[in-house]
Design a protein around this motif. Structure first.
Motif, PDB file in Angstrom:
ATOM      1  N   THR A 157      -0.041  -8.908  -6.791  1.00 46.23           N
ATOM      2  CA  THR A 157      -0.787  -7.937  -7.886  1.00 46.23           C
ATOM      3  C   THR A 157      -2.101  -8.125  -7.722  1.00 46.23           C
ATOM      4  O   THR A 157      -2.596  -9.126  -7.220  1.00 46.23           O
ATOM      5  N   THR A 158      -2.734  -7.211  -7.855  1.00 46.62           N
ATOM      6  CA  THR A 158      -4.192  -6.944  -7.617  1.00 46.62           C
ATOM      7  C   THR A 158      -5.011  -6.106  -9.051  1.00 46.62           C
ATOM      8  O   THR A 158      -4.061  -5.242  -9.267  1.00 46.62           O
ATOM      9  N   TYR A 159      -5.896  -6.716  -9.374  1.00 38.65           N
ATOM     10  CA  TYR A 159      -6.597  -5.808 -10.521  1.00 38.65           C
ATOM     11  C   TYR A 159      -7.519  -4.991  -9.771  1.00 38.65           C
ATOM     12  O   TYR A 159      -7.854  -5.155  -8.546  1.00 38.65           O
ATOM     13  N   LEU A 160      -7.705  -3.899 -10.326  1.00 41.66           N
ATOM     14  CA  LEU A 160      -8.554  -2.954  -9.669  1.00 41.66           C
ATOM     15  C   LEU A 160      -9.477  -2.325 -10.726  1.00 41.66           C
ATOM     16  O   LEU A 160      -9.025  -1.789 -11.610  1.00 41.66           O
ATOM     17  N   GLY A 161     -10.843  -2.718 -10.803  1.00 39.82           N
ATOM     18  CA  GLY A 161     -11.756  -2.354 -11.846  1.00 39.82           C
ATOM     19  C   GLY A 161     -13.144  -2.831 -11.630  1.00 39.82           C
ATOM     20  O   GLY A 161     -13.666  -3.642 -10.805  1.00 39.82           O
ATOM     21  N   THR A 162     -13.767  -2.507 -12.829  1.00 36.81           N
ATOM     22  CA  THR A 162     -15.364  -2.851 -13.041  1.00 36.81           C
ATOM     23  C   THR A 162     -15.347  -3.595 -14.323  1.00 36.81           C
ATOM     24  O   THR A 162     -14.601  -3.686 -14.967  1.00 36.81           O
ATOM     25  N   ILE A 163     -16.697  -3.672 -14.954  1.00 37.10           N
ATOM     26  CA  ILE A 163     -16.800  -4.009 -16.266  1.00 37.10           C
ATOM     27  C   ILE A 163     -16.654  -2.819 -17.398  1.00 37.10           C
ATOM     28  O   ILE A 163     -16.762  -3.119 -18.608  1.00 37.10           O
ATOM     29  N   GLY A 164     -16.386  -1.621 -16.623  1.00 35.76           N
ATOM     30  CA  GLY A 164     -16.111  -0.691 -17.448  1.00 35.76           C
ATOM     31  C   GLY A 164     -14.579  -0.421 -17.812  1.00 35.76           C
ATOM     32  O   GLY A 164     -13.900  -1.104 -17.524  1.00 35.76           O
ATOM     33  N   ILE A 165     -14.122   0.960 -18.219  1.00 35.81           N
ATOM     34  CA  ILE A 165     -12.899   1.163 -18.337  1.00 35.81           C
ATOM     35  C   ILE A 165     -12.303   1.840 -17.053  1.00 35.81           C
ATOM     36  O   ILE A 165     -12.815   2.865 -16.678  1.00 35.81           O
ATOM     37  N   ASP A 166     -11.227   1.367 -16.612  1.00 36.83           N
ATOM     38  CA  ASP A 166     -10.603   1.412 -15.339  1.00 36.83           C
ATOM     39  C   ASP A 166      -9.238   1.826 -15.532  1.00 36.83           C
ATOM     40  O   ASP A 166      -8.629   1.015 -15.960  1.00 36.83           O
ATOM     41  N   LEU A 167      -8.685   3.050 -14.937  1.00 36.24           N
ATOM     42  CA  LEU A 167      -7.171   3.342 -14.876  1.00 36.24           C
ATOM     43  C   LEU A 167      -6.719   3.922 -13.802  1.00 36.24           C
ATOM     44  O   LEU A 167      -7.526   4.868 -13.160  1.00 36.24           O
ATOM     45  N   VAL A 168      -5.698   3.424 -13.232  1.00 38.05           N
ATOM     46  CA  VAL A 168      -5.337   4.122 -12.155  1.00 38.05           C
ATOM     47  C   VAL A 168      -4.037   5.057 -12.444  1.00 38.05           C
ATOM     48  O   VAL A 168      -3.115   4.831 -12.956  1.00 38.05           O
ATOM     49  N   TYR A 169      -4.391   6.279 -12.023  1.00 40.51           N
ATOM     50  CA  TYR A 169      -3.262   7.355 -12.531  1.00 40.51           C
ATOM     51  C   TYR A 169      -2.582   7.862 -11.235  1.00 40.51           C
ATOM     52  O   TYR A 169      -1.773   8.807 -11.246  1.00 40.51           O
ATOM     53  N   GLY A 170      -2.965   7.369 -10.065  1.00 42.69           N
ATOM     54  CA  GLY A 170      -2.274   8.297  -8.699  1.00 42.69           C
ATOM     55  C   GLY A 170      -2.002   6.828  -7.784  1.00 42.69           C
ATOM     56  O   GLY A 170      -2.797   6.195  -7.806  1.00 42.69           O
ATOM     57  N   LEU A 171      -0.881   7.154  -7.227  1.00 41.70           N
ATOM     58  CA  LEU A 171      -0.270   6.078  -6.181  1.00 41.70           C
ATOM     59  C   LEU A 171       0.395   6.812  -4.836  1.00 41.70           C
ATOM     60  O   LEU A 171       1.413   7.124  -5.358  1.00 41.70           O
ATOM     61  N   LYS A 172       0.036   6.738  -3.948  1.00 40.16           N
ATOM     62  CA  LYS A 172       0.824   7.419  -2.906  1.00 40.16           C
ATOM     63  C   LYS A 172       0.490   6.571  -1.449  1.00 40.16           C
ATOM     64  O   LYS A 172      -0.648   6.147  -1.297  1.00 40.16           O
ATOM     65  N   PHE A 173       1.539   6.772  -0.536  1.00 34.96           N
ATOM     66  CA  PHE A 173       1.265   6.231   0.865  1.00 34.96           C
ATOM     67  C   PHE A 173       1.114   7.194   1.975  1.00 34.96           C
ATOM     68  O   PHE A 173       1.459   8.454   1.515  1.00 34.96           O
ATOM     69  N   ASP A 174       0.410   6.777   3.069  1.00 31.96           N
ATOM     70  CA  ASP A 174       0.299   7.679   4.092  1.00 31.96           C
ATOM     71  C   ASP A 174       1.716   7.231   5.040  1.00 31.96           C
ATOM     72  O   ASP A 174       2.230   6.301   4.790  1.00 31.96           O
ATOM     73  N   LYS A 175       1.712   7.953   6.268  1.00 33.57           N
ATOM     74  CA  LYS A 175       2.914   7.758   7.030  1.00 33.57           C
ATOM     75  C   LYS A 175       2.750   6.406   7.569  1.00 33.57           C
ATOM     76  O   LYS A 175       3.930   5.870   8.140  1.00 33.57           O
TER      77      LYS A 175
END
Length: 711
Positions: free
Chosen positions: A552-570
């Motif tokens: 698991t990894t966090y993705l963020g800054t000291i602000g408000i961060d939200l991940v709304y999309g997740l996709k793979f390439d081939k």
């Protein structure tokens, strides 16, 4: 060879803002309407009735319709923050002013024959009231109707093009356009303004655009001079010189930007393509006017208890043909409570999987898992014709499931709280399928007794956790169901499967500093905080059978961060998309809009680093859009769509607008910008450049948006 000469007067009836309906359908009269009516076409604020020697237009006041929509929709009539909220009248009655006028073709033939064409593969039924003589069953539906020989050697054809109703006078050899005379009965006045016909009514103006007239006989269309002549309430045409030996050809085209044709208020949530290029649209409908198709799975509106000022609602599903011109099927889906769709996906056979939430005790579920309670998660699979269930399941505990933080209605303050940062964020989740058609769902729960099976986290960690589920293809069995979260609020928004390892990746938002999963060597091993707890995004990797969380990894800054999309390439590289209020890292990216708040990042498959990361937007201190769709194509170009301004502002979400967003090769021929539009963005492979950027939407009104969901 004998040459036929045809001259056509194309008259565009542009009811501003009345006849804005992308594809008018003409329904035959089989006794359900007055005997004078032969066909009826409906549009957003009225109807158009075809008769033997003319037509009748019924109009409703556009402001009244908008006000009713605002009351039903629960926000301000134009979506802006500086106008009063529309409220229910004290007597509890919604009033809509209406008006009708008639157009008669003076001197027309008494023996007209109508020829409908472009029949749709559907029928309408009108079983209304107790008088069976006024019922109409199996009424055919057409895209165009032609009346032959309305005058000697002159036909008239009704159809729609590009969202505008049109009627063509077709003047064949021997026909005289001077015979055409239209008497307008009922309007307050008729006048000419800049060569257009303006029809004044008590509920607004109707415009008939300049009568474009042309012929074709030399390999190209040649315009013919033509103008309206108005004498009292009679309108005719003055046609310039034209070649009686040439043949005129008309070739109408349809642009796909369509309404569903519902006369009940209906809100859009989610969409997905079919395997043949068709399009499924999913939303909710508040009444009996949704245009369900004969033989559909559920043709009856069930509704439910009111929520704030709103009546009950059902899921409403509409399948468009690949060019958007036809309804393939339309159906309700629900019980006697309320339900809404959050995400959809179609399999290779065209069967549709719908995931959402319901509080109906009688939702059409073939299988139930868990005790159930308030809102429960529902997943339903419709067959390719929309006529039956291939599977349906309801899963839930005693609390709210499939709800992120709290439902959007009734409105409470503050609107933006915790992981709910946009209007519609309460309805975030995503359903996907693997190569064996097993079904996965990423969502959220507030139930301490949510149904779990083969769970890597069997107990809830905070007030709200994410949930991750895998079911078999017919939804008869839950293969695994697990909580995912730490000691604070967490939500799983999106899901994707690696094409190289088959592992399941989940992303979303968290306020927990103790998310489960190995964080050694990842991009963000620790929750970011500046002393005040604000959300971070996250990505987690699981085995496809749910037996273990790999990392698991966090993705963020000291602000408000939200991940709304997740996709793979081939090649198996994951990409994430979302929004931030901080300074998102820009890494290995030629393209960037500095200091902007929408991000796209390509990650290493083991979540150990960025391959590249960049940002785009207008430069405001808050995000411009609420993202709703994300895609990586086979060439590794990245697509994002969303909407901004409007209801996000008026309901206090403190976000930006679409004004100033970077446009590249933008769409043309659309209304002027108002800052509350949809926005589409395409990033070139490896973040080398922006390939496309354009807004799309109306000017004014409620502001362009969807009411939740993932597409």
């Amino acid at each position: 060879m004998r040459k036929f000469t045809v001259a056509i007067l194309t008259v565009i009836a542009f009811l501003s803002p009345f006849l804005l309906h992308a594809q008018m359908e003409f329904v035959e009269n089989k006794g359900q309407w007055h005997s004078n009516v032969q066909y009826k076409g409906s549009f957003n604020t009225g109807a158009f009735f075809l008769e033997n020697k003319g037509f009748t237009v019924a109009l409703h006041n556009a402001e009244d319709i908008a006000n009713v929509a605002a009351i039903m929709h629960g926000h301000k009539a134009d979506g802006s923050a500086n106008k009063a909220v529309a409220t229910m009248p004290a007597d509890g009655k919604l009033k809509v002013r209406s008006f009708g006028y008639k157009v008669r073709f003076l001197g027309a033939s008494e023996k007209l024959g109508s020829i409908p064409d472009k029949a749709l593969p559907t029928h309408n039924n009108y079983i209304i009231g107790k008088d069976s003589s006024k019922w109409g069953s199996n009424c055919r539906v057409f895209e165009a109707v032609t009346y032959k020989e309305i005058y000697p050697n002159i036909d008239i054809r009704y159809y729609s093009q590009g969202g505008i109703l049109k009627y063509d006078f077709i003047v064949k050899p021997g026909g005289n356009p001077d015979f055409i005379a239209m008497e307008y009965v009922g309007p307050k006045s008729i006048s000419l303004k800049e060569k257009e016909l303006v029809i004044a009514t008590p509920v607004g103006e109707v415009k008939e655009l300049y009568p474009y007239t042309y012929q074709s006989g030399t390999g190209k269309n040649e315009a013919v001079d033509c103008k309206y002549v108005v004498k009292g309430n009679v309108v005719s045409f003055k046609v310039g010189k034209y070649d009686p030996k040439s043949t005129l050809i008309i070739d109408p085209s349809i642009i796909f930007s369509s309404f569903t044709g519902s006369t009940a208020d209906n809100w859009g949530y989610t969409a997905t393509p079919g395997p043949d290029g068709s399009l499924f649209a999913g939303g909710i409908s508040f009444g009996t006017g949704y245009p369900v198709s004969p033989g559909a799975f559920d043709v009856t509106y069930g509704g439910g208890p009111s929520e704030g000022n709103f009546p009950g609602y059902d899921i409403a599903i509409f399948k468009f043909s690949a060019n958007g011109a036809r309804r393939i099927y339309a159906t309700y889906l629900g019980g006697t409570g309320n339900e809404q769709p959050h995400s959809m996906i179609a399999d290779a056979q065209g069967n549709l999987v719908i995931a959402g939430r319901s509080n109906s005790s009688d939702y059409p579920a073939l299988n139930n898992f868990g005790t159930g309670g308030l809102y429960d998660i529902v997943i339903t699979k419709l067959n390719a014709t929309g006529s039956g269930l291939l599977g349906s399941v309801k899963i839930g505990g005693s609390g709210d499931d499939g709800v992120n933080i709290r439902p959007k209605y009734p409105v409470t303050s503050p609107s933006a709280v915790s992981l709910r940062r946009n209007y519609g964020d309460d309805a975030r989740s995503e359903v996907i399928m693997d190569g064996s058609n097993n079904i996965y769902l990423a969502s959220a729960t507030q139930s301490t007794d949510f149904f779990t099976r083969n769970a890597v986290q069997p107990a809830i960690g905070g007030a709200q956790d994410g949930v991750i589920l895998k079911l078999n293809s017919n939804l008869s069995n839950v293969l695994f169901s697990t909580y995912f979260g730490g000691s604070a609020n967490d939500a799983c928004f999106v899901a994707s499967i690696s094409p190289t390892t088959g592992d399941l990746y989940i992303a979303g938002g968290t306020e927990s500093a103790n998310l489960p999963g190995n964080k050694t060597g990842v991009i963000g091993p620790a929750f970011n905080t500046s002393g005040t707890v604000v959300p971070d995004g996250f990505v987690t990797q699981l085995k496809s059978d749910g037996s273990a969380i790999t990392r698991t990894t966090y993705l963020g800054t000291i602000g408000i961060d939200l991940v709304y999309g997740l996709k793979f390439d081939k090649f198996g590289y994951p990409y994430v998309m979302g929004t931030t209020t901080g300074n998102w890292p820009v890494v290995n990216a030629t393209f960037q809009n500095p200091n902007t708040k929408q991000f796209i990042s390509k990650l290493q498959p083991d979540l150990s680093g960025f391959v590249y990361s960049t940002v785009f937007g207008s430069g405001t201190s808050v995000p411009n859009i609420s993202p709703i769709a994300f895609l990586v194509d086979r060439c590794e170009n990245v697509y994002v769509s969303g909407w901004g301004g409007g209801i996000n502002d008026s309901q206090g979400y403190s976000t930006g607008s679409t004004s100033g967003m970077p446009q590249v090769n933008p769409l043309t021929g659309i209304p002027p910008a108002d800052g509350a539009d949809f926005f589409f963005f395409v990033l070139e492979r490896d973040a080398n450049s922006q390939l496309f950027g354009s807004r799309f939407g109306q000017n004014g009104g409620l502001g362009d948006h969807v009411d939740g969901g993932t597409s």
